[in-house]
Design an enzyme around this catalytic site. Structure first.
Site, short mmCIF file in Angstrom:
data_model
loop_
_atom_site.label_atom_id
_atom_site.label_comp_id
_atom_site.label_asym_id
_atom_site.label_seq_id
_atom_site.Cartn_x
_atom_site.Cartn_y
_atom_site.Cartn_z
N GLY A 1 5.13 8.45 14.39
CA GLY A 1 3.84 8.26 15.07
C GLY A 1 3.08 7.08 14.49
N VAL A 2 3.02 7.00 13.17
CA VAL A 2 2.29 5.90 12.52
C VAL A 2 2.97 4.57 12.84
CG1 VAL A 2 1.67 4.89 10.28
CG2 VAL A 2 1.31 7.34 10.67
N LYS B 1 0.85 -1.20 0.00
CA LYS B 1 0.00 0.00 0.00
C LYS B 1 0.88 1.24 0.00
CE LYS B 1 -1.78 2.84 2.92
NZ LYS B 1 -1.77 4.01 2.05
N GLU C 1 11.64 2.35 8.98
CA GLU C 1 12.53 3.51 8.94
C GLU C 1 11.63 4.73 9.01
OE1 GLU C 1 15.56 3.07 9.42
OE2 GLU C 1 15.64 0.93 8.96
N CYS D 1 13.74 12.41 4.67
CA CYS D 1 13.87 12.05 6.08
C CYS D 1 15.24 12.49 6.59
CB CYS D 1 13.71 10.55 6.24
SG CYS D 1 14.69 9.67 5.04
P1 NAD Z 1 3.16 8.61 6.87
O1 NAD Z 1 3.60 7.97 8.15
O2 NAD Z 1 2.10 9.62 6.96
O3 NAD Z 1 2.65 7.48 5.86
C1 NAD Z 1 3.42 6.34 5.53
C2 NAD Z 1 2.47 5.26 5.05
O4 NAD Z 1 1.65 4.82 6.14
C3 NAD Z 1 1.49 5.75 3.97
O5 NAD Z 1 1.29 4.74 3.02
C4 NAD Z 1 0.23 6.03 4.76
O6 NAD Z 1 -0.94 5.95 3.97
C5 NAD Z 1 0.27 4.91 5.78
N1 NAD Z 1 -0.50 5.15 6.99
C6 NAD Z 1 -0.72 6.32 7.62
N2 NAD Z 1 -1.47 6.12 8.73
C7 NAD Z 1 -1.72 4.79 8.80
C8 NAD Z 1 -2.42 3.94 9.71
N3 NAD Z 1 -3.03 4.44 10.78
N4 NAD Z 1 -2.46 2.61 9.46
C9 NAD Z 1 -1.83 2.08 8.39
N5 NAD Z 1 -1.16 2.84 7.50
C10 NAD Z 1 -1.09 4.17 7.70
O7 NAD Z 1 4.49 9.19 6.19
P2 NAD Z 1 4.63 10.11 4.87
O8 NAD Z 1 4.07 11.47 5.18
O9 NAD Z 1 4.15 9.41 3.66
O10 NAD Z 1 6.22 10.22 4.77
C11 NAD Z 1 6.96 11.13 5.51
C12 NAD Z 1 7.56 10.49 6.73
O11 NAD Z 1 8.37 9.38 6.35
C13 NAD Z 1 8.49 11.43 7.48
O12 NAD Z 1 8.30 11.28 8.86
C14 NAD Z 1 9.89 10.95 7.07
O13 NAD Z 1 10.90 11.25 7.99
C15 NAD Z 1 9.66 9.48 6.94
N6 NAD Z 1 10.65 8.86 6.06
C16 NAD Z 1 11.66 8.15 6.65
C17 NAD Z 1 12.65 7.56 5.86
C18 NAD Z 1 13.77 6.78 6.48
O14 NAD Z 1 14.46 6.08 5.76
N7 NAD Z 1 13.97 6.87 7.79
C19 NAD Z 1 12.60 7.71 4.47
C20 NAD Z 1 11.55 8.43 3.90
C21 NAD Z 1 10.57 9.00 4.72
#
Ligand code: NAD
Length: 541
Positions: free
Chosen positions: A268-269, A212, A293, A327
């Site tokens: 958080g997620v 997803k 990550e 990130c």
């Molecule tokens: P997000 O956490 O909002 O979403 C990530 C995924 O989780 C999406 O597919 C979203 O639809 C899904 N999701 C959200 N809530 C959910 C729930 N309650 N249940 C199941 N799935 C859920 O993140 P984003 O805004 O897409 O990406 C940005 C974040 O990702 C930033 O915090 C960034 O630091 C992090 N990030 C980390 C890395 C790393 O390698 N550490 C790399 C890229 C991005």
């Protein structure tokens, strides 16, 4: 039936093309952008190799040009999640028993399709759908995804070659089975390559996957699926669904065959998902692997011996490329008083030359942030900073969402090193700076280490070698990717394996053998060539 131990083709990092004026790649890209803008796609889910359309069509628009419609995607519901799980489980047995070299060949062919015939379309889709300039699209959607695909094939072979020793008369072996069940890949909006890797890395190791993506990455996710299908990925190995996160989670995390989560996204997620998995543990047939990550509050610290120009350029690139939505983006900096005038002069001069607008205009360094929710969140911090005492906006600070979600690259200077924008992840084009007294360098290291719960990336700038060593030691746990005299972004697969500790994730290092170990469950086999015929040991005589 193969009767040889094959070597893989030599692995290499995909070259990043220049897209300079007059180059053939630029011409192809311009044509691809035009072609994508001229049509309206209707993107289906892919379940068990079938395209699935629904009655709920959701518009897709470029974040930088809201009046233009690129097309729609088909939104699914719980039943589609269940269908995707069933398709993954159906495909499992033949996929996991396919010889490893055949699995490798599919993903290596995908890399070649991506670097060749799909290059322009993939870049164009990432530029339009996620508002990346061409360089940001190229290093992500093409170069990094190619690298993940090719290097992981090599790491898979290295992993399989990790075998135990055997005493005389015994043959010990390790077999690296895929996990029992299916893997859930849950990907973020900001890197097309991460979306490709979260689904493909477990699949390469013989797992079948329900994937997803983030809603705002669906436009390029479809191209990922097309590449994989053309490369010969069997039906049902990766199933792409477009549902709300919660809808997917409710079905997947209560399924007995759920075997692993491959996640990249916010802290958080991830914490919520881990909690749910923990609560449901008794449902599962095995202990699910959890790889995540997550967020960062990445730092740059300059020592008084640093090269001021190098610091300023690292901040300009590290904080503002892709609008700070990496990130790894530098989002807090610690600058010594003695270097501040030179760094400030250069940084503000560079920022004044950065153009903002559509990625279709190649001179624009800054494009839009991903969506309205992100725009509102980031700008609320900027608006608050304008009101707060002890906080100065040094550059940028303006924003406008009438045409697209545009926020100027913004630099905030704070008197309080624990001010909110020094601690929290904003995930946008905002850099917060704290200027310290040169004599306080050591104290600032302690402060830096304690300021945020994250530990993803960080950089030190210094010429003084003792200062570099001391910083590296003191900040040992403050970053999973630590840079010396370089910006904290731009990790390359095979060169700087990527991931962070503390609240930033499980640090399983995407694009390394460490990540692949999480997608296998080893079976140890001992074969005895001379089984004993008497239960008595010699000492009993
Ligand atoms: P997000 O956490 O909002 O979403 C990530 C995924 O989780 C999406 O597919 C979203 O639809 C899904 N999701 C959200 N809530 C959910 C729930 N309650 N249940 C199941 N799935 C859920 O993140 P984003 O805004 O897409 O990406 C940005 C974040 O990702 C930033 O915090 C960034 O630091 C992090 N990030 C980390 C890395 C790393 O390698 N550490 C790399 C890229 C991005």
């Amino acid at each position: 039936m193969s009767n040889a131990l094959f070597n893989l083709p030599t692995t290499y990092n995909e070259p990043v093309l220049s897209y300079a004026k007059g180059s053939p790649e630029r011409e192809q890209l311009v044509a691809a952008l035009k072609a994508l803008k001229a049509k309206k796609v209707d993107i289906p889910m892919y379940i068990g190799g079938k395209e699935v359309f629904t009655s709920e069509k959701v518009d897709i628009r470029p974040p930088h040009e809201l009046k233009h419609k690129l097309g729609t995607y088909n939104k699914g519901e719980s039943k589609h999640v269940r269908q995707a799980i069933q398709a993954a489980l159906r495909a499992k047995s033949s996929w996991e028993s396919m010889p490893w070299q055949d699995r490798a060949a599919i993903f290596l062919r995908a890399a070649d399709l991506l670097s060749g015939p799909y290059r322009a379309t993939m870049n164009a889709a990432t530029m339009l759908g996620q508002s990346k300039n061409v360089f940001q699209a190229e290093i992500d959607a093409v170069a990094e995804w190619c690298d993940f695909l090719r290097f992981n094939a090599q790491f898979m072979q290295d992993l399989y070659m990790d075998q135990p020793i055997s005493d005389p008369g015994i043959w010990n072996r390790m077999e690296y089975r895929a996990l029992e069940g299916f893997v859930f890949a849950l990907s973020p909006f900001n890197f097309t390559s991460i979306a490709g890797n979260l689904s493909c890395a477990p699949a390469l190791m013989g797992n079948t996957v329900v994937w997803k993506p983030a809603e705002t990455q669906i436009y390029s996710a479809q191209i990922i699926m097309q590449v994989l299908m053309e490369a010969g990925l069997p039906d049902g190995v990766i199933n792409l669904i477009f549902v709300e996160g919660k809808t997917a989670g409710d079905v997947i995390f209560s399924h007995p065959d759920f075997a692993g989560l491959h996640f990249t996204g916010s802290t958080g997620v991830f914490r919520k998902l881990w909690q749910t998995i923990g609560d449901n543990l008794s449902i599962y047939k095995s202990y699910p692997r959890i790889v995540g990550e997550t967020g960062g509050k990445d730092f740059v610290i300059a020592h008084p011996s640093a090269d001021a120009e190098a610091v300023a350029v690292a901040l300009a690139r590290g904080a503002f490329e892709y609008q700070g939505q990496k990130c790894s983006a530098a989002s807090r900096a610690y600058i010594p008083e003695s270097l501040w005038p030179a760094i400030k002069k250069r940084l503000t001069a560079d920022l004044a030359t950065m153009k903002m607008g559509s990625p279709e205009k190649f001179e624009n360094f800054i494009n839009a942030v991903i969506d309205e929710k992100a725009f509102d969140k980031i700008t609320s911090y900027i608006s608050q900073a304008k009101k707060d005492k002890g906080v100065k906006i040094l550059a940028g600070g303006k924003f406008d969402k009438s045409q697209g979600y545009f926020i100027e690259p913004t630099v905030i200077q704070v008197n309080d090193p624990n001010y909110v924008t020094m601690c929290e992840e904003l995930f946008g084009p905002v850099l917060t700076l704290y200027v310290y007294k040169d004599a306080d360098y050591k104290k600032v290291l302690t402060l830096l280490d304690k300021t945020s719960p994250y530990a993803l990336t960080g950089a030190v700038f210094a010429i003084d070698r003792e200062a570099i060593n001391m910083t590296s030691e003191k900040l040992k746990h403050s970053a999973g990717n630590f840079y010396i005299n370089d910006k904290p972004t731009g990790a390359v697969v095979g060169q700087q394996p990527f991931g962070g500790g503390r609240a930033s994730g499980t640090n399983d290092k995407a694009g390394s053998i460490m990540n692949l170990y999480r997608w296998v469950s080893a079976r140890t086999i001992k074969e005895n060539f001379n089984p004993p015929k008497d239960y008595r040991y010699p000492f009993m005589g």
